[in-house]
Design a protein around this motif. Sequence first.
Motif, PDB file in Angstrom:
ATOM      1  N   ALA A  61       0.665   9.592  -3.134  1.00 34.82           N
ATOM      2  CA  ALA A  61       0.926   8.201  -3.484  1.00 34.82           C
ATOM      3  C   ALA A  61       0.007   7.784  -4.627  1.00 34.82           C
ATOM      4  CB  ALA A  61       0.684   7.299  -2.280  1.00 34.82           C
ATOM      5  N   ARG A  89       5.193   6.097  -4.117  1.00 39.33           N
ATOM      6  CA  ARG A  89       5.023   7.542  -4.097  1.00 39.33           C
ATOM      7  C   ARG A  89       4.867   8.099  -5.501  1.00 39.33           C
ATOM      8  NH1 ARG A  89       8.336  10.255   0.782  1.00 39.33           N
ATOM      9  NH2 ARG A  89       7.058  11.954   0.080  1.00 39.33           N
ATOM     10  N   VAL A 149       1.662  12.212   2.215  1.00 41.88           N
ATOM     11  CA  VAL A 149       2.423  11.987   0.990  1.00 41.88           C
ATOM     12  C   VAL A 149       1.463  11.836  -0.188  1.00 41.88           C
ATOM     13  CG1 VAL A 149       4.356  10.863   2.143  1.00 41.88           C
ATOM     14  CG2 VAL A 149       2.477   9.494   1.322  1.00 41.88           C
ATOM     15  N   LEU A 159       6.147   3.681   4.892  1.00 40.81           N
ATOM     16  CA  LEU A 159       7.005   4.359   3.917  1.00 40.81           C
ATOM     17  C   LEU A 159       8.362   3.688   3.831  1.00 40.81           C
ATOM     18  CD1 LEU A 159       6.342   8.127   4.615  1.00 40.81           C
ATOM     19  CD2 LEU A 159       5.796   6.879   2.547  1.00 40.81           C
ATOM     20  N   ARG A 160       8.935   3.349   4.964  1.00 37.87           N
ATOM     21  CA  ARG A 160      10.282   2.771   5.001  1.00 37.87           C
ATOM     22  C   ARG A 160      10.309   1.367   4.428  1.00 37.87           C
ATOM     23  NH1 ARG A 160      12.610   2.439  10.858  1.00 37.87           N
ATOM     24  NH2 ARG A 160      11.264   0.627  10.840  1.00 37.87           N
ATOM     25  N   VAL A 173       4.256   1.710   0.036  1.00 36.52           N
ATOM     26  CA  VAL A 173       3.612   2.826  -0.646  1.00 36.52           C
ATOM     27  C   VAL A 173       4.424   3.204  -1.860  1.00 36.52           C
ATOM     28  CG1 VAL A 173       2.850   5.213  -0.408  1.00 36.52           C
ATOM     29  CG2 VAL A 173       2.691   3.683   1.532  1.00 36.52           C
ATOM     30  N   THR A 211       5.334   6.144   9.007  1.00 40.54           N
ATOM     31  CA  THR A 211       6.703   6.068   8.501  1.00 40.54           C
ATOM     32  C   THR A 211       7.173   4.631   8.361  1.00 40.54           C
ATOM     33  OG1 THR A 211       7.484   6.372  10.767  1.00 40.54           O
ATOM     34  CG2 THR A 211       7.375   8.311   9.372  1.00 40.54           C
TER      35      THR A 211
END
Length: 62
Positions: A37, A60, A35, A53-54, A58, A50
């Motif tokens: 970021a 983005r 990704v 991310l969830r 991070v 992940t």
Amino acid sequence: MAVCSVCGKGVHSGMKVSHSHIRTKRTWKPNLQSVRAIVNGSPKRISVCTRCLRSGKVQRAI
């Protein structure tokens, strides 16, 4: 190497055990996504798991 840039989660190793209890070595790899970021104020492409991310660890880049 398969390591998350945020939390440092990496590859784990262990044994695969069949029904007849024959054991062979195997690895579990983290679910990494590439990704863009914000890192130190500028966008950079990093590999992040992940879970990071969830959970919103991070920010983005758009």
